[in-house]
Motif scaffolding. Structure first.
Motif, PDB file in Angstrom:
ATOM      1  N   LYS A   1      -9.487   2.672 -12.664  1.00 24.55           N
ATOM      2  CA  LYS A   1      -8.161   2.101 -12.447  1.00 24.55           C
ATOM      3  C   LYS A   1      -8.054   0.740 -13.138  1.00 24.55           C
ATOM      4  O   LYS A   1      -8.988  -0.061 -13.114  1.00 24.55           O
ATOM      5  N   LEU A   2      -6.907   0.493 -13.751  1.00 24.23           N
ATOM      6  CA  LEU A   2      -6.695  -0.742 -14.497  1.00 24.23           C
ATOM      7  C   LEU A   2      -6.244  -1.848 -13.534  1.00 24.23           C
ATOM      8  O   LEU A   2      -5.207  -1.721 -12.888  1.00 24.23           O
ATOM      9  N   PRO A   3      -6.998  -2.958 -13.439  1.00 26.18           N
ATOM     10  CA  PRO A   3      -6.550  -4.074 -12.600  1.00 26.18           C
ATOM     11  C   PRO A   3      -5.281  -4.705 -13.173  1.00 26.18           C
ATOM     12  O   PRO A   3      -5.207  -4.988 -14.372  1.00 26.18           O
ATOM     13  N   VAL A   4      -4.300  -4.923 -12.311  1.00 26.16           N
ATOM     14  CA  VAL A   4      -3.026  -5.515 -12.718  1.00 26.16           C
ATOM     15  C   VAL A   4      -2.790  -6.736 -11.841  1.00 26.16           C
ATOM     16  O   VAL A   4      -2.485  -6.620 -10.651  1.00 26.16           O
ATOM     17  N   HIS A   5      -2.941  -7.920 -12.426  1.00 27.80           N
ATOM     18  CA  HIS A   5      -2.720  -9.181 -11.725  1.00 27.80           C
ATOM     19  C   HIS A   5      -1.277  -9.596 -11.979  1.00 27.80           C
ATOM     20  O   HIS A   5      -0.894  -9.910 -13.117  1.00 27.80           O
ATOM     21  N   ALA A   6      -0.473  -9.598 -10.930  1.00 25.20           N
ATOM     22  CA  ALA A   6       0.968  -9.771 -11.105  1.00 25.20           C
ATOM     23  C   ALA A   6       1.579 -10.289  -9.807  1.00 25.20           C
ATOM     24  O   ALA A   6       0.954 -10.243  -8.744  1.00 25.20           O
ATOM     25  N   PRO A   7       2.833 -10.791  -9.859  1.00 23.75           N
ATOM     26  CA  PRO A   7       3.514 -11.186  -8.635  1.00 23.75           C
ATOM     27  C   PRO A   7       3.521 -10.069  -7.585  1.00 23.75           C
ATOM     28  O   PRO A   7       3.413  -8.881  -7.918  1.00 23.75           O
ATOM     29  N   ALA A   8       3.674 -10.468  -6.337  1.00 23.65           N
ATOM     30  CA  ALA A   8       3.471  -9.561  -5.208  1.00 23.65           C
ATOM     31  C   ALA A   8       4.355  -8.322  -5.246  1.00 23.65           C
ATOM     32  O   ALA A   8       3.959  -7.254  -4.756  1.00 23.65           O
ATOM     33  N   GLU A   9       5.547  -8.422  -5.806  1.00 24.12           N
ATOM     34  CA  GLU A   9       6.468  -7.283  -5.818  1.00 24.12           C
ATOM     35  C   GLU A   9       6.138  -6.252  -6.894  1.00 24.12           C
ATOM     36  O   GLU A   9       6.826  -5.221  -6.976  1.00 24.12           O
ATOM     37  N   ALA A  10       5.118  -6.482  -7.691  1.00 27.47           N
ATOM     38  CA  ALA A  10       4.840  -5.603  -8.830  1.00 27.47           C
ATOM     39  C   ALA A  10       4.697  -4.124  -8.444  1.00 27.47           C
ATOM     40  O   ALA A  10       5.285  -3.265  -9.117  1.00 27.47           O
ATOM     41  N   PRO A  11       3.941  -3.751  -7.414  1.00 28.32           N
ATOM     42  CA  PRO A  11       3.805  -2.318  -7.120  1.00 28.32           C
ATOM     43  C   PRO A  11       5.142  -1.620  -6.861  1.00 28.32           C
ATOM     44  O   PRO A  11       5.394  -0.532  -7.384  1.00 28.32           O
ATOM     45  N   THR A  12       6.012  -2.250  -6.062  1.00 28.60           N
ATOM     46  CA  THR A  12       7.297  -1.613  -5.768  1.00 28.60           C
ATOM     47  C   THR A  12       8.249  -1.702  -6.951  1.00 28.60           C
ATOM     48  O   THR A  12       8.994  -0.758  -7.230  1.00 28.60           O
ATOM     49  N   ARG A  13       8.242  -2.821  -7.670  1.00 27.66           N
ATOM     50  CA  ARG A  13       9.124  -2.975  -8.831  1.00 27.66           C
ATOM     51  C   ARG A  13       8.748  -1.989  -9.934  1.00 27.66           C
ATOM     52  O   ARG A  13       9.618  -1.344 -10.538  1.00 27.66           O
TER      53      ARG A  13
END
Length: 256
Positions: free
Chosen positions: A89-101
């Motif tokens: 799985k690719l780590p994605v460091h992003a603002p908290a809303e990233a999974p839902t957005r």
């Protein structure tokens, strides 16, 4: 560290010019920073997208993340992937809303998004202010002055350092964050003579002033919209900062 520009058009892609996207590489580790409109095409021209080891997003405006959905299709449906994207799985460091957005961006309706939450091929890591590690890179995140959850970064490796403003207006935190970095990658969306809007973007003059105040080694200008006079932005930055100033080019690489 080697910085490669996938795209550098500000706010929207320009004619034949992708929006914001960069690759940062050290010790064979490939970090993607932003993935705006058109950058996935540029990425494929340079590297196998499965070579990405992690992604880092400063914020979730489309010109910085729109092509995440294209990467998701590639990782989920490529018939002959060079790695197993579900086992890696690719780590994605992003603002908290990233999974839902990103799920909303990818899915067609609510039921579809519940099935395709993308966690099968990504490991989402919410950003916070402070220091963290991404592969061989030490990253320090600080809040940016922009109208959504946004960050500026200081990325270090092997005694070298890169500052990245992300999208931001002038703020008190940024000069300290990028103090003495070897290279500052700074957005410069407009000229200072125009209508500068607080807490949104930097002008060429402001980017130069921050570089001078922070004592950076070199200033790379990016995120210049297709409607902005890039020569005027460059002249402003050079008037405020006496060091080396360059407007980055799509496809070019820069040693940090």
């Amino acid at each position: 560290m080697l910085l490669t520009v996938l795209g550098c058009s500000g706010s929207v892609p320009g004619p034949g010019a992708p929006a914001s996207g960069y690759l940062l590489e050290a010790e064979g580790f490939l970090l993607g920073v932003e993935l705006g409109n058109g950058t996935f095409s540029a990425l494929q021209a340079l590297r196998d997208p499965f070579e990405l080891d992690a992604l880092l997003f400063s914020h979730l405006h489309a010109d910085h993340c729109a092509d995440f959905s294209a990467l998701s299709v590639y990782r989920r449906y490529h018939p002959a992937p060079t790695i197993d994207p579900r086992a890696n799985k690719l780590p994605v460091h992003a603002p908290a809303e990233a999974p839902t957005r990103f799920s909303a961006q990818y899915g067609t309706d609510e039921a579809d998004r519940q099935v395709t939450d993308l966690s099968d091929v990504y490991d989402f890591v919410p950003l916070n202010t402070g220091k963290f590690q991404v592969g061989p890179f030490e990253v320090v995140a600080a809040p940016a002055a922009h109208p959504c959850e946004s960050y500026s970064f200081r990325i270090s490796h092997g005694g070298r350092s890169l500052g990245y403003t992300g999208d931001t207006g002038v703020n008190a935190v940024l000069p300290d964050l990028v103090h003495d970095v070897d290279t500052l990658l700074a957005e410069a969306s407009w000229t200072h003579s125009g209508a500068v809007i607080p807490d949104l973007h930097l002008s060429g003059r402001e980017a130069g002033e921050i570089a001078a105040q922070a004592g950076v080694g070199r200033l790379l200008l990016t995120h210049i919209p297709p409607w902005t006079d890039s020569a005027a932005v460059l002249a402003e930055a050079r008037a405020a900062y006496r060091g080396d100033v360059v407007i980055v080019r799509q496809g070019a690489s820069y040693e940090v």
